[in-house]
Design an enzyme around this catalytic site. Structure first.
Site, mmCIF file in Angstrom:
data_model
loop_
_atom_site.group_PDB
_atom_site.id
_atom_site.type_symbol
_atom_site.label_atom_id
_atom_site.label_comp_id
_atom_site.label_asym_id
_atom_site.label_seq_id
_atom_site.Cartn_x
_atom_site.Cartn_y
_atom_site.Cartn_z
ATOM 1 N N ARG A 59 -29.226 51.075 -56.826
ATOM 2 C CA ARG A 59 -28.710 52.202 -56.020
ATOM 3 C C ARG A 59 -27.778 53.087 -56.844
ATOM 4 O O ARG A 59 -27.776 54.306 -56.693
ATOM 5 C CB ARG A 59 -28.001 51.664 -54.780
ATOM 6 C CG ARG A 59 -29.024 51.064 -53.801
ATOM 7 C CD ARG A 59 -28.349 50.338 -52.693
ATOM 8 N NE ARG A 59 -27.489 51.203 -51.908
ATOM 9 C CZ ARG A 59 -26.510 50.760 -51.120
ATOM 10 N NH1 ARG A 59 -26.271 49.475 -51.021
ATOM 11 N NH2 ARG A 59 -25.789 51.608 -50.429
ATOM 12 N N ASN A 92 -20.043 56.360 -46.650
ATOM 13 C CA ASN A 92 -21.075 56.321 -47.689
ATOM 14 C C ASN A 92 -20.499 55.917 -49.035
ATOM 15 O O ASN A 92 -19.385 56.302 -49.391
ATOM 16 C CB ASN A 92 -21.760 57.683 -47.807
ATOM 17 C CG ASN A 92 -22.459 58.068 -46.519
ATOM 18 O OD1 ASN A 92 -22.667 57.215 -45.661
ATOM 19 N ND2 ASN A 92 -22.815 59.327 -46.380
ATOM 20 N N VAL A 93 -21.310 55.181 -49.783
ATOM 21 C CA VAL A 93 -20.874 54.738 -51.103
ATOM 22 C C VAL A 93 -21.466 55.617 -52.198
ATOM 23 O O VAL A 93 -21.202 55.416 -53.381
ATOM 24 C CB VAL A 93 -21.202 53.236 -51.312
ATOM 25 C CG1 VAL A 93 -20.432 52.388 -50.301
ATOM 26 C CG2 VAL A 93 -22.704 52.946 -51.191
ATOM 27 N N HIS A 109 -15.761 52.608 -47.311
ATOM 28 C CA HIS A 109 -16.577 51.428 -47.642
ATOM 29 C C HIS A 109 -16.806 51.288 -49.151
ATOM 30 O O HIS A 109 -17.734 50.606 -49.567
ATOM 31 C CB HIS A 109 -17.915 51.476 -46.892
ATOM 32 C CG HIS A 109 -17.768 51.239 -45.413
ATOM 33 N ND1 HIS A 109 -18.772 51.521 -44.510
ATOM 34 C CD2 HIS A 109 -16.735 50.746 -44.684
ATOM 35 C CE1 HIS A 109 -18.347 51.221 -43.287
ATOM 36 N NE2 HIS A 109 -17.120 50.752 -43.356
ATOM 37 N N THR A 177 -24.019 58.947 -38.275
ATOM 38 C CA THR A 177 -23.728 57.503 -38.288
ATOM 39 C C THR A 177 -24.169 56.877 -36.980
ATOM 40 O O THR A 177 -24.038 57.481 -35.915
ATOM 41 C CB THR A 177 -22.236 57.209 -38.609
ATOM 42 O OG1 THR A 177 -21.992 55.808 -38.458
ATOM 43 C CG2 THR A 177 -21.273 57.986 -37.739
HETATM 44 C C1 BJW Z 1 -29.346 61.588 -39.391
HETATM 45 C C2 BJW Z 1 -30.265 62.078 -40.278
HETATM 46 C C3 BJW Z 1 -30.217 63.382 -40.538
HETATM 47 C C4 BJW Z 1 -30.712 59.923 -40.025
HETATM 48 N N1 BJW Z 1 -29.251 64.125 -39.951
HETATM 49 N N2 BJW Z 1 -28.411 62.222 -38.766
HETATM 50 C C5 BJW Z 1 -18.430 42.006 -33.583
HETATM 51 C C6 BJW Z 1 -17.995 43.122 -32.871
HETATM 52 C C7 BJW Z 1 -17.312 44.168 -33.505
HETATM 53 C C8 BJW Z 1 -17.072 44.113 -34.872
HETATM 54 C C9 BJW Z 1 -17.497 42.995 -35.554
HETATM 55 C C10 BJW Z 1 -18.169 41.968 -34.936
HETATM 56 N N3 BJW Z 1 -18.462 41.025 -35.869
HETATM 57 C C11 BJW Z 1 -18.012 41.462 -37.060
HETATM 58 C C12 BJW Z 1 -17.421 42.664 -36.896
HETATM 59 C C13 BJW Z 1 -16.812 43.518 -37.942
HETATM 60 C C14 BJW Z 1 -17.857 44.101 -38.858
HETATM 61 C C15 BJW Z 1 -18.882 44.860 -38.014
HETATM 62 O O1 BJW Z 1 -18.686 45.988 -37.614
HETATM 63 N N4 BJW Z 1 -20.041 44.247 -37.772
HETATM 64 C C16 BJW Z 1 -21.073 44.892 -36.951
HETATM 65 C C17 BJW Z 1 -22.421 44.595 -37.545
HETATM 66 C C18 BJW Z 1 -20.888 44.429 -35.526
HETATM 67 N N5 BJW Z 1 -17.148 45.010 -39.742
HETATM 68 C C19 BJW Z 1 -16.628 44.613 -40.858
HETATM 69 O O2 BJW Z 1 -16.760 43.464 -41.277
HETATM 70 C C20 BJW Z 1 -15.774 45.606 -41.617
HETATM 71 N N6 BJW Z 1 -14.505 45.050 -41.906
HETATM 72 C C21 BJW Z 1 -13.655 44.693 -40.945
HETATM 73 O O3 BJW Z 1 -13.925 44.816 -39.754
HETATM 74 O O4 BJW Z 1 -12.464 44.206 -41.415
HETATM 75 C C22 BJW Z 1 -11.505 43.757 -40.458
HETATM 76 C C23 BJW Z 1 -10.598 44.818 -39.933
HETATM 77 C C24 BJW Z 1 -10.703 46.140 -40.280
HETATM 78 C C25 BJW Z 1 -9.838 47.095 -39.793
HETATM 79 C C26 BJW Z 1 -8.862 46.744 -38.932
HETATM 80 C C27 BJW Z 1 -8.736 45.419 -38.562
HETATM 81 C C28 BJW Z 1 -9.600 44.463 -39.079
HETATM 82 C C29 BJW Z 1 -16.419 45.985 -42.923
HETATM 83 C C30 BJW Z 1 -17.656 46.766 -42.718
HETATM 84 C C31 BJW Z 1 -18.316 47.038 -44.058
HETATM 85 C C32 BJW Z 1 -19.619 47.769 -43.868
HETATM 86 N N7 BJW Z 1 -20.280 47.861 -45.073
HETATM 87 C C33 BJW Z 1 -21.596 48.470 -45.103
HETATM 88 C C34 BJW Z 1 -22.336 47.963 -46.345
HETATM 89 C C35 BJW Z 1 -21.806 48.536 -47.586
HETATM 90 C C36 BJW Z 1 -22.637 48.078 -48.682
HETATM 91 C C37 BJW Z 1 -23.816 48.945 -48.975
HETATM 92 O O5 BJW Z 1 -23.717 50.161 -48.936
HETATM 93 O O6 BJW Z 1 -24.788 48.307 -49.293
HETATM 94 O O7 BJW Z 1 -21.486 49.894 -45.075
HETATM 95 S S1 BJW Z 1 -22.601 48.105 -43.704
HETATM 96 C C38 BJW Z 1 -23.472 49.615 -43.732
HETATM 97 O O8 BJW Z 1 -23.306 50.190 -42.426
HETATM 98 C C39 BJW Z 1 -22.741 50.516 -44.728
HETATM 99 C C40 BJW Z 1 -22.524 51.770 -43.912
HETATM 100 O O9 BJW Z 1 -21.406 52.492 -44.409
HETATM 101 C C41 BJW Z 1 -22.336 51.231 -42.515
HETATM 102 C C42 BJW Z 1 -22.572 52.229 -41.423
HETATM 103 O O10 BJW Z 1 -23.906 52.647 -41.410
HETATM 104 P P1 BJW Z 1 -24.239 54.158 -41.046
HETATM 105 O O11 BJW Z 1 -23.647 55.043 -42.076
HETATM 106 O O12 BJW Z 1 -23.895 54.432 -39.652
HETATM 107 O O13 BJW Z 1 -25.820 54.197 -41.288
HETATM 108 P P2 BJW Z 1 -27.015 53.837 -40.258
HETATM 109 O O14 BJW Z 1 -28.241 53.691 -41.067
HETATM 110 O O15 BJW Z 1 -26.644 52.713 -39.396
HETATM 111 O O16 BJW Z 1 -27.123 55.135 -39.329
HETATM 112 C C43 BJW Z 1 -27.552 56.385 -39.848
HETATM 113 C C44 BJW Z 1 -27.567 57.386 -38.699
HETATM 114 O O17 BJW Z 1 -27.909 58.648 -39.232
HETATM 115 C C45 BJW Z 1 -28.601 57.055 -37.609
HETATM 116 O O18 BJW Z 1 -27.979 57.151 -36.330
HETATM 117 C C46 BJW Z 1 -29.663 58.160 -37.768
HETATM 118 O O19 BJW Z 1 -30.208 58.583 -36.542
HETATM 119 C C47 BJW Z 1 -28.863 59.270 -38.396
HETATM 120 N N8 BJW Z 1 -29.643 60.173 -39.244
HETATM 121 N N9 BJW Z 1 -31.123 61.013 -40.644
HETATM 122 C C48 BJW Z 1 -28.382 63.527 -39.079
HETATM 123 N N10 BJW Z 1 -31.074 63.993 -41.378
#
Ligand code: BJW
Length: 233
Positions: A59, A92-93, A109, A177
């Protein structure tokens, strides 16, 4: 726009989709070929560092083949011309916001073009592969650099700065997102508590659409420039 001075913008993978960067959860999602738990947790890295390093090396290399699109450039224009406070928080990364010209930017992130030394804790700019275990430029120890990416279970970067920007915000806008990952997905709720107006721009309704005052559905490359024009008019 009347009464708006302090803006927080949250972006996700959808803003880079039209540049050719895969999103995470779509039909051609980035993780189609990789189970998320195989690559995006510290446990997965401990179990199989070679697989994880290869995934991120690919990537990182792919960044050279993509360019910022109209949505990144529009946000950069907002950054340059907006006289009030602004923070662009990206999940985004990739580096497309900065290459598009944005300056008031926070990568919550992490970044593909950064490496983190598990030996000396330094974070260093990194453009090449990590899979061969190169030495850390700061401490010289080989084999201890990992991708500077926030994995599941790790604390996102800049949470204090984000909270400081959210408190006085009068406009919160979420772009491209899915609202599936916290704490980013919870920022709309924080914005509401702060009394900010909330707007979502996304291709389709997200998990959190119901929490926004207004949702506009469509491609970021069209919606974002139009919204920035409105705001700066
Ligand atoms: C378009 C388009 C176009 C397409 N125009 N739109 C249970 C309940 C709640 C929370 C938790 C839980 N169990 C665990 C958790 C916490 C966990 C979490 O959220 N888990 C969930 C799965 C439930 N979170 C964490 O662990 C985070 N840390 C944390 O919580 O620490 C504790 C804490 C924090 C703060 C305060 C107190 C405590 C860390 C999260 C790290 C996420 N990392 C990732 C991976 C990075 C590595 C990599 O890049 O490989 O980051 S996950 C992945 O998802 C990546 C992204 O940044 C992130 C979000 O994804 P995103 O950007 O939304 O992408 P998509 O694909 O999901 O969506 C794209 C959207 O675009 C879609 O809607 C399309 O329709 C749209 N789209 N084309 C406009 N042209």
């Amino acid at each position: 726009m009347a009464g708006v001075r302090n803006i927080v913008v949250l972006t996700g993978a959808g803003i880079s989709a039209e540049s050719g960067v895969a999103t995470f959860r779509g039909p051609d999602g980035l993780w189609e070929g990789h189970r998320v738990e195989d690559v995006a947790t510290p446990e997965a890295f401990a179990r199989n560092p070679a697989l994880v390093q290869r995934f991120y090396d690919e990537r990182r290399a792919a960044l050279a083949r993509v360019e910022p699109n109209a949505a990144h450039r529009a946000l950069a224009r907002l950054d340059a011309d907006w006289p009030g406070e602004l923070l662009i928080v990206t999940q985004n990364v990739d580096d497309l916001h900065e290459r598009g010209g944005a300056r008031r930017l926070l990568h919550m992130h992490g970044e593909l073009r950064s490496a983190w030394c598990l030996r000396c804790n330094a974070r260093v700019r990194w453009d090449g592969p990590l899979r061969d275990g190169p030495p850390c430029p700061a401490c010289g120890v080989a084999g201890r650099l990992r991708p500077d990416i926030v994995w599941f279970g790790e604390m996102p970067y800049g949470m204090e700065r984000i909270e400081d920007a959210m408190r006085p915000a009068d406009l919160f806008i979420s772009i491209g997102t899915s609202g599936a990952v916290y704490p980013a997905a919870g920022l709309v709720q924080t914005a509401r508590w702060a009394g900010a107006r909330t707007l979502e721009l996304n291709l389709e309704p997200s998990a959190g659409s119901y929490m926004f005052d207004e949702c506009r559905m469509g491609r970021a490359g069209e919606l974002v420039p139009a919204w920035v024009d409105e705001l700066l008019a």
